[in-house]
Design a protein around this motif. Sequence first.
Motif, PDB file in Angstrom:
ATOM      1  N   UNK A 272       0.807  -1.214   0.000  1.00 29.43           N
ATOM      2  CA  UNK A 272       0.000   0.000   0.000  1.00 29.43           C
ATOM      3  C   UNK A 272       0.843   1.269   0.000  1.00 29.43           C
ATOM      4  N   UNK A 273       0.434   2.222  -0.842  1.00 27.30           N
ATOM      5  CA  UNK A 273       1.114   3.519  -0.896  1.00 27.30           C
ATOM      6  C   UNK A 273       0.351   4.530  -0.044  1.00 27.30           C
ATOM      7  N   UNK A 274       1.104   5.270   0.754  1.00 25.02           N
ATOM      8  CA  UNK A 274       0.511   6.317   1.571  1.00 25.02           C
ATOM      9  C   UNK A 274       1.372   7.564   1.435  1.00 25.02           C
ATOM     10  N   UNK A 275       0.765   8.650   0.911  1.00 27.27           N
ATOM     11  CA  UNK A 275       1.537   9.875   0.710  1.00 27.27           C
ATOM     12  C   UNK A 275       2.113  10.363   2.039  1.00 27.27           C
ATOM     13  N   UNK A 276       3.394  10.699   2.000  1.00 23.89           N
ATOM     14  CA  UNK A 276       4.089  11.116   3.217  1.00 23.89           C
ATOM     15  C   UNK A 276       3.631  12.502   3.665  1.00 23.89           C
ATOM     16  N   UNK A 277       3.247  12.600   4.919  1.00 26.67           N
ATOM     17  CA  UNK A 277       2.841  13.876   5.527  1.00 26.67           C
ATOM     18  C   UNK A 277       3.980  14.351   6.415  1.00 26.67           C
ATOM     19  N   UNK A 278       4.425  15.584   6.209  1.00 24.97           N
ATOM     20  CA  UNK A 278       5.629  16.054   6.900  1.00 24.97           C
ATOM     21  C   UNK A 278       5.376  17.287   7.767  1.00 24.97           C
ATOM     22  N   UNK A 279       4.166  17.380   8.345  1.00 27.50           N
ATOM     23  CA  UNK A 279       3.877  18.548   9.191  1.00 27.50           C
ATOM     24  C   UNK A 279       4.253  18.316  10.651  1.00 27.50           C
TER      25      UNK A 279
ATOM     26  N   UNK B  62       6.157   1.704  -1.192  1.00 30.76           N
ATOM     27  CA  UNK B  62       5.296   2.263  -0.142  1.00 30.76           C
ATOM     28  C   UNK B  62       5.408   3.787  -0.059  1.00 30.76           C
ATOM     29  N   UNK B  63       6.292   4.356  -0.881  1.00 26.00           N
ATOM     30  CA  UNK B  63       6.418   5.811  -0.908  1.00 26.00           C
ATOM     31  C   UNK B  63       7.430   6.375   0.058  1.00 26.00           C
ATOM     32  N   UNK B  64       8.357   5.547   0.539  1.00 33.07           N
ATOM     33  CA  UNK B  64       9.398   6.033   1.444  1.00 33.07           C
ATOM     34  C   UNK B  64      10.537   6.670   0.637  1.00 33.07           C
ATOM     35  N   UNK B  65      11.284   7.560   1.283  1.00 32.15           N
ATOM     36  CA  UNK B  65      12.517   8.084   0.702  1.00 32.15           C
ATOM     37  C   UNK B  65      13.634   7.169   1.178  1.00 32.15           C
ATOM     38  N   UNK B  66      14.262   6.459   0.245  1.00 35.84           N
ATOM     39  CA  UNK B  66      15.201   5.402   0.605  1.00 35.84           C
ATOM     40  C   UNK B  66      16.628   5.793   0.227  1.00 35.84           C
ATOM     41  N   UNK B  67      17.534   5.660   1.197  1.00 39.28           N
ATOM     42  CA  UNK B  67      18.969   5.828   0.952  1.00 39.28           C
ATOM     43  C   UNK B  67      19.515   4.452   0.582  1.00 39.28           C
TER      44      UNK B  67
ATOM     45  N   UNK C 166       8.935  19.257   1.763  1.00 38.47           N
ATOM     46  CA  UNK C 166       8.097  19.010   0.584  1.00 38.47           C
ATOM     47  C   UNK C 166       8.812  18.088  -0.413  1.00 38.47           C
ATOM     48  N   UNK C 167      10.137  18.112  -0.379  1.00 41.10           N
ATOM     49  CA  UNK C 167      10.905  17.232  -1.269  1.00 41.10           C
ATOM     50  C   UNK C 167      10.756  15.767  -0.843  1.00 41.10           C
ATOM     51  N   UNK C 168      10.564  15.538   0.446  1.00 42.37           N
ATOM     52  CA  UNK C 168      10.327  14.170   0.933  1.00 42.37           C
ATOM     53  C   UNK C 168       9.044  13.619   0.320  1.00 42.37           C
ATOM     54  N   UNK C 169       7.987  14.417   0.355  1.00 42.17           N
ATOM     55  CA  UNK C 169       6.717  13.996  -0.237  1.00 42.17           C
ATOM     56  C   UNK C 169       6.858  13.751  -1.733  1.00 42.17           C
ATOM     57  N   UNK C 170       7.590  14.648  -2.408  1.00 41.20           N
ATOM     58  CA  UNK C 170       7.752  14.544  -3.861  1.00 41.20           C
ATOM     59  C   UNK C 170       8.546  13.297  -4.247  1.00 41.20           C
ATOM     60  N   UNK C 171       9.633  13.020  -3.532  1.00 42.26           N
ATOM     61  CA  UNK C 171      10.438  11.831  -3.839  1.00 42.26           C
ATOM     62  C   UNK C 171       9.631  10.562  -3.567  1.00 42.26           C
ATOM     63  N   UNK C 172       8.858  10.572  -2.474  1.00 43.33           N
ATOM     64  CA  UNK C 172       8.021   9.414  -2.159  1.00 43.33           C
ATOM     65  C   UNK C 172       7.036   9.099  -3.275  1.00 43.33           C
ATOM     66  N   UNK C 173       6.400  10.126  -3.842  1.00 40.51           N
ATOM     67  CA  UNK C 173       5.464   9.922  -4.952  1.00 40.51           C
ATOM     68  C   UNK C 173       6.190   9.390  -6.189  1.00 40.51           C
ATOM     69  N   UNK C 174       7.368   9.976  -6.475  1.00 42.10           N
ATOM     70  CA  UNK C 174       8.131   9.527  -7.646  1.00 42.10           C
ATOM     71  C   UNK C 174       8.634   8.095  -7.459  1.00 42.10           C
ATOM     72  N   UNK C 175       8.981   7.749  -6.218  1.00 41.88           N
ATOM     73  CA  UNK C 175       9.448   6.389  -5.935  1.00 41.88           C
ATOM     74  C   UNK C 175       8.363   5.374  -6.259  1.00 41.88           C
ATOM     75  N   UNK C 176       7.146   5.645  -5.802  1.00 47.47           N
ATOM     76  CA  UNK C 176       6.023   4.746  -6.080  1.00 47.47           C
ATOM     77  C   UNK C 176       5.772   4.639  -7.589  1.00 47.47           C
ATOM     78  N   UNK C 177       5.763   5.773  -8.278  1.00 45.96           N
ATOM     79  CA  UNK C 177       5.515   5.778  -9.719  1.00 45.96           C
ATOM     80  C   UNK C 177       6.605   4.999 -10.460  1.00 45.96           C
ATOM     81  N   UNK C 178       7.841   5.124  -9.995  1.00 50.84           N
ATOM     82  CA  UNK C 178       8.965   4.409 -10.611  1.00 50.84           C
ATOM     83  C   UNK C 178       8.786   2.894 -10.478  1.00 50.84           C
ATOM     84  N   UNK C 179       8.429   2.435  -9.287  1.00 43.27           N
ATOM     85  CA  UNK C 179       8.249   0.997  -9.074  1.00 43.27           C
ATOM     86  C   UNK C 179       7.094   0.475  -9.930  1.00 43.27           C
ATOM     87  N   UNK C 180       6.011   1.221  -9.975  1.00 43.03           N
ATOM     88  CA  UNK C 180       4.863   0.800 -10.786  1.00 43.03           C
ATOM     89  C   UNK C 180       5.233   0.691 -12.265  1.00 43.03           C
TER      90      UNK C 180
END
Length: 378
Positions: A215-222, A301-306, A346-360
């Motif tokens: 499951x993908x869950x958009x990262x919330x960074x507030x 899952x939308x994580x930012x992975x090192x 905001x870059x964390x959220x953006x990378x997470x979305x791109x990560x999911x799209x890349x895997x798909x």
Amino acid sequence: MRILLVGEYSLLHNSLKEGLIELGHEVILIGNKDGFRQYPLDYNFEPKYLNLKIFNIPRKIIYRLFKFDFAGLEAGFRFYLFLSKLQNSDVVQFINEASVKTTSNFELYLMKKLCATNKKSFMLSTGIDYSTLTFYIDNQSKKSILQPYFKNPKEDKEFKAFYSYISKGHLKIHNFIKERFNGIIATDFDYVEANSKNPKYSGFIPCPVNTQKLGFKELVTNGKIIIFLGISKWSYHQKGIAFFEKALDIIKEKYPDRVEVITTNTIPYPVYIELYNKAHILLDQAYSCDQGYNALEAMAKGKVVFTGAESEFVEYYKITEKVCINALPDVDYLVQELSFLIENPTEITAIGKRARAFIEKEHNYIKIAQQYLDVWKS
């Protein structure tokens, strides 16, 4: 087609099996459940009796004295008992050169039996095998999980098992594969260069990932940025964990009110997953060129992975925006990359979305299954 998959490694063969079934093929998977991970299998040859407490202590004593593990013999024998059920497939594919992990002579015997009773034979280059080990030894400046050993041979406990792949017994297995198999497939860029000159090399196919199960869950960074580091004592040096630990010490001091760091060490898998699901950032490994399965699942899952994302990865997939962070065994560099993300949430959220799209897009399990079928049929 009827397909036999031998051995499992981080759900790679499970995900491939799911894709092949979606495409209408019959698949049998025989492997080892890997203890607490409990991989789904059709047939399980994991040692049963020698893992019981009553036998475990004498087994460990014998191993310390003679460097021989009887559990490998039990695994080989249990595999042997399944041989009659593992015949008449159009393709048999082994997860690597030591899929059963028994003695080298027994391993070769079982491999020959399967090759004789099935039509085509393929091997994956994933993890260490003869070709990758000799390539890394000859190219010690190349980024690899063996670099920590080359830099400090005293840290040899993690790496001793690798050297069985260049023993005389294992060389017979490697030579049999070169002579008898139809092809060798690299599963990520850490294994491509080592195999590219082999006449049986059939190319690179990315790992299949079933995103329907992740499951993908958009990262919330507030709130606080949660950083997760999961340590295994079996791969501490291979993954460059010391560099991550030192970087996190600096980050915690630099951003005491803005980050939460979760560090685990060799914990049960269900607990590990529960904690890692909370994270925004996952620190995976610092000595790879490409992503392993742990990183791919986290990206899905939308994580930012090192993790590994070297030039060959970037060029092959034509990456223009980061889908993960290329990790290096360099504390200052890791602190710099982490600091940028913390200061630019905001870059964390953006990378997470791109990560999911890349895997798909690039690791879709049905698309990847078709790539395997194309190679097997060619």
